[in-house]
Design a protein around this motif. Structure first.
Motif, PDB file in Angstrom:
ATOM      1  N   MET A  31       0.737  -1.338   0.149  1.00  0.00           N
ATOM      2  CA  MET A  31       0.036  -0.035  -0.013  1.00  0.00           C
ATOM      3  C   MET A  31       0.962   1.221   0.085  1.00  0.00           C
ATOM      4  N   VAL A  32       2.078   1.305   0.598  1.00  0.00           N
ATOM      5  CA  VAL A  32       3.034   2.383   0.835  1.00  0.00           C
ATOM      6  C   VAL A  32       3.891   2.755  -0.060  1.00  0.00           C
ATOM      7  N   GLU A  33       4.544   1.433  -0.519  1.00  0.00           N
ATOM      8  CA  GLU A  33       6.058   1.882  -1.410  1.00  0.00           C
ATOM      9  C   GLU A  33       5.823   2.156  -2.729  1.00  0.00           C
ATOM     10  N   PRO A  34       4.891   1.391  -3.489  1.00  0.00           N
ATOM     11  CA  PRO A  34       4.628   1.705  -4.772  1.00  0.00           C
ATOM     12  C   PRO A  34       4.472   3.342  -5.103  1.00  0.00           C
ATOM     13  N   PRO A  35       3.721   3.888  -4.166  1.00  0.00           N
ATOM     14  CA  PRO A  35       3.510   5.469  -4.323  1.00  0.00           C
ATOM     15  C   PRO A  35       4.543   6.334  -3.954  1.00  0.00           C
ATOM     16  N   LEU A  36       5.432   5.662  -3.252  1.00  0.00           N
ATOM     17  CA  LEU A  36       6.801   6.526  -2.878  1.00  0.00           C
ATOM     18  C   LEU A  36       7.861   6.408  -4.234  1.00  0.00           C
ATOM     19  N   ALA A  37       7.788   5.121  -4.869  1.00  0.00           N
ATOM     20  CA  ALA A  37       8.482   4.944  -5.930  1.00  0.00           C
ATOM     21  C   ALA A  37       8.040   6.035  -7.029  1.00  0.00           C
ATOM     22  N   ARG A  38       6.680   6.240  -7.204  1.00  0.00           N
ATOM     23  CA  ARG A  38       5.889   6.876  -8.075  1.00  0.00           C
ATOM     24  C   ARG A  38       6.791   8.543  -7.817  1.00  0.00           C
ATOM     25  N   LEU A  39       6.582   8.987  -6.515  1.00  0.00           N
ATOM     26  CA  LEU A  39       7.064  10.418  -6.324  1.00  0.00           C
ATOM     27  C   LEU A  39       8.780  10.350  -6.411  1.00  0.00           C
ATOM     28  N   ALA A  40       9.218   9.383  -6.218  1.00  0.00           N
ATOM     29  CA  ALA A  40      10.782   9.385  -6.542  1.00  0.00           C
ATOM     30  C   ALA A  40      11.265   9.525  -7.915  1.00  0.00           C
ATOM     31  N   ALA A  41      10.194   8.921  -8.751  1.00  0.00           N
ATOM     32  CA  ALA A  41      10.612   9.241 -10.148  1.00  0.00           C
ATOM     33  C   ALA A  41      10.463  10.629 -10.781  1.00  0.00           C
ATOM     34  N   VAL A  42       9.772  11.352  -9.784  1.00  0.00           N
ATOM     35  CA  VAL A  42       9.342  12.848 -10.224  1.00  0.00           C
ATOM     36  C   VAL A  42      10.479  13.740  -9.365  1.00  0.00           C
ATOM     37  N   ARG A  43      10.526  13.406  -7.941  1.00  0.00           N
ATOM     38  CA  ARG A  43      11.594  14.177  -7.189  1.00  0.00           C
ATOM     39  C   ARG A  43      13.081  13.698  -6.912  1.00  0.00           C
ATOM     40  N   ALA A  44      13.526  12.691  -7.286  1.00  0.00           N
ATOM     41  CA  ALA A  44      14.706  12.376  -7.003  1.00  0.00           C
ATOM     42  C   ALA A  44      15.930  13.206  -7.595  1.00  0.00           C
ATOM     43  N   THR A  45      16.912  13.635  -7.009  1.00  0.00           N
ATOM     44  CA  THR A  45      17.837  14.444  -7.477  1.00  0.00           C
ATOM     45  C   THR A  45      18.834  13.383  -8.343  1.00  0.00           C
ATOM     46  N   PRO A  46      19.640  14.042  -9.291  1.00  0.00           N
ATOM     47  CA  PRO A  46      20.478  13.337 -10.072  1.00  0.00           C
ATOM     48  C   PRO A  46      21.314  12.329  -9.179  1.00  0.00           C
ATOM     49  N   ASN A  47      21.918  12.780  -7.887  1.00  0.00           N
ATOM     50  CA  ASN A  47      22.889  12.673  -7.155  1.00  0.00           C
ATOM     51  C   ASN A  47      22.033  11.321  -6.598  1.00  0.00           C
ATOM     52  N   GLN A  48      20.893  11.350  -5.913  1.00  0.00           N
ATOM     53  CA  GLN A  48      20.301  10.234  -5.380  1.00  0.00           C
ATOM     54  C   GLN A  48      20.032   8.986  -6.313  1.00  0.00           C
ATOM     55  N   ILE A  49      19.779   9.529  -7.763  1.00  0.00           N
ATOM     56  CA  ILE A  49      19.566   8.245  -8.764  1.00  0.00           C
ATOM     57  C   ILE A  49      21.138   7.731  -8.859  1.00  0.00           C
ATOM     58  N   ALA A  50      22.196   8.494  -8.920  1.00  0.00           N
ATOM     59  CA  ALA A  50      23.328   7.985  -9.079  1.00  0.00           C
ATOM     60  C   ALA A  50      23.730   6.957  -7.877  1.00  0.00           C
ATOM     61  N   GLN A  51      23.110   7.310  -6.741  1.00  0.00           N
ATOM     62  CA  GLN A  51      23.674   6.310  -5.543  1.00  0.00           C
ATOM     63  C   GLN A  51      22.710   5.227  -5.791  1.00  0.00           C
ATOM     64  N   MET A  52      21.531   5.200  -6.112  1.00  0.00           N
ATOM     65  CA  MET A  52      20.727   4.103  -6.207  1.00  0.00           C
ATOM     66  C   MET A  52      21.464   2.984  -7.166  1.00  0.00           C
ATOM     67  N   ARG A  53      21.921   3.747  -8.371  1.00  0.00           N
ATOM     68  CA  ARG A  53      22.287   2.737  -9.371  1.00  0.00           C
ATOM     69  C   ARG A  53      23.804   2.166  -8.751  1.00  0.00           C
ATOM     70  N   ALA A  54      24.697   2.910  -8.098  1.00  0.00           N
ATOM     71  CA  ALA A  54      25.891   2.381  -7.477  1.00  0.00           C
ATOM     72  C   ALA A  54      25.451   1.463  -6.429  1.00  0.00           C
ATOM     73  N   LEU A  55      24.392   1.520  -5.902  1.00  0.00           N
ATOM     74  CA  LEU A  55      23.988   0.438  -4.992  1.00  0.00           C
ATOM     75  C   LEU A  55      23.419  -1.027  -5.512  1.00  0.00           C
ATOM     76  N   ILE A  56      22.654  -0.732  -6.505  1.00  0.00           N
ATOM     77  CA  ILE A  56      22.504  -1.959  -7.491  1.00  0.00           C
ATOM     78  C   ILE A  56      23.316  -2.589  -8.163  1.00  0.00           C
ATOM     79  N   GLU A  57      24.611  -1.689  -8.493  1.00  0.00           N
ATOM     80  CA  GLU A  57      25.673  -2.543  -9.002  1.00  0.00           C
ATOM     81  C   GLU A  57      26.500  -3.045  -7.919  1.00  0.00           C
ATOM     82  N   GLY A  58      26.470  -2.533  -6.730  1.00  0.00           N
ATOM     83  CA  GLY A  58      27.310  -3.031  -5.651  1.00  0.00           C
ATOM     84  C   GLY A  58      26.500  -4.231  -4.651  1.00  0.00           C
ATOM     85  N   GLY A  59      26.055  -3.407  -3.644  1.00  0.00           N
ATOM     86  CA  GLY A  59      25.460  -4.415  -2.724  1.00  0.00           C
ATOM     87  C   GLY A  59      24.305  -5.164  -3.140  1.00  0.00           C
ATOM     88  N   VAL A  60      23.290  -4.596  -3.757  1.00  0.00           N
ATOM     89  CA  VAL A  60      22.020  -5.135  -3.792  1.00  0.00           C
ATOM     90  C   VAL A  60      22.046  -6.431  -4.679  1.00  0.00           C
TER      91      VAL A  60
END
Length: 211
Positions: free
Chosen positions: A93-122
């Motif tokens: 109920m909660v997290e899909p709408p947060l992902a929707r907001l993140a697609a609009v509001r995430a900064t380039p730096n936040q997106i870069a960190q998400m990608r780095a986490l995907i390539e490393g830890g996750v």
């Protein structure tokens, strides 16, 4: 050298000093120690740090995970009365709408960190919670972040109680990547849908094992 702390002053001397310290030491000390070292007020330091993070010169710190609370009240008290499947229903109920907001509001730096986490830890199965926490932070909604942290604390407790902490779908890494790429592509609908697919996969695994 002492930097003036009046609003509107040029932040360049402060930001340059911060970058010099980072280059010399390899990392930055805590805010209070850094402000003392530069002999400036902390509110001026925060403005300078924010400017550097907005430019991508410094990483945005991850929100600190909340430690699970004792099962005597608060989130711990709630955890006694629920189970992993119920918690996953709430996350859906909660997290899909947060992902929707993140697609609009995430900064380039936040997106870069998400990608780095995907390539490393996750992809190695160790930092999924960090990625979800980053997405909640990127939603730009402080209250949603608090609620998300509470849900994840309860989720941690109830999974630990039934030895299900590490249960994940087989395609977990691909699902995480789909969420991040939808956010990076500024596609709110795709980000929401990808998060829903991912959480539904986890829900299915938990339901099959725990009933």
């Amino acid at each position: 050298m002492r930097f003036a702390d009046k609003d509107g002053d040029d932040l360049a001397p402060v930001t340059e000093a911060i970058l010099r310290i980072q280059a010399q030491d390899g990392s930055l000390p805590a805010e209070r120690a850094l402000a003392d070292r530069l002999n400036i007020k902390r509110h001026l330091l925060r403005r300078a740090l924010l400017a550097l993070r907005d430019r991508g010169a410094l990483p945005t710190p991850l929100p600190r995970p909340r430690r699970p609370q004792p099962t005597t009240g608060g989130a711990g008290g709630i955890a006694r009365d629920t189970n992993p499947v119920e918690v996953m229903e709430l996350r859906l109920m909660v997290e899909p709408p947060l992902a929707r907001l993140a697609a609009v509001r995430a900064t380039p730096n936040q997106i870069a960190q998400m990608r780095a986490l995907i390539e490393g830890g996750v992809r190695q199965g160790g930092s999924a919670a960090d990625l979800h926490r980053m997405i909640a932070a990127a939603s730009g909604n402080a209250l949603a972040r608090v609620i998300h942290d509470m849900i994840r604390t309860i989720d941690h407790e109830v999974r630990e109680s039934v030895h299900a902490a590490n249960l994940r779908p087989a395609n977990d890494a691909d699902e995480h990547r789909a969420i991040v790429e939808a956010i990076a592509g500024r596609d709110p609908e795709a980000a929401e849908a990808a998060m829903r697919v991912h959480l539904t996969s986890i829900h299915r695994v938990l339901s099959a094992i725990l009933g």
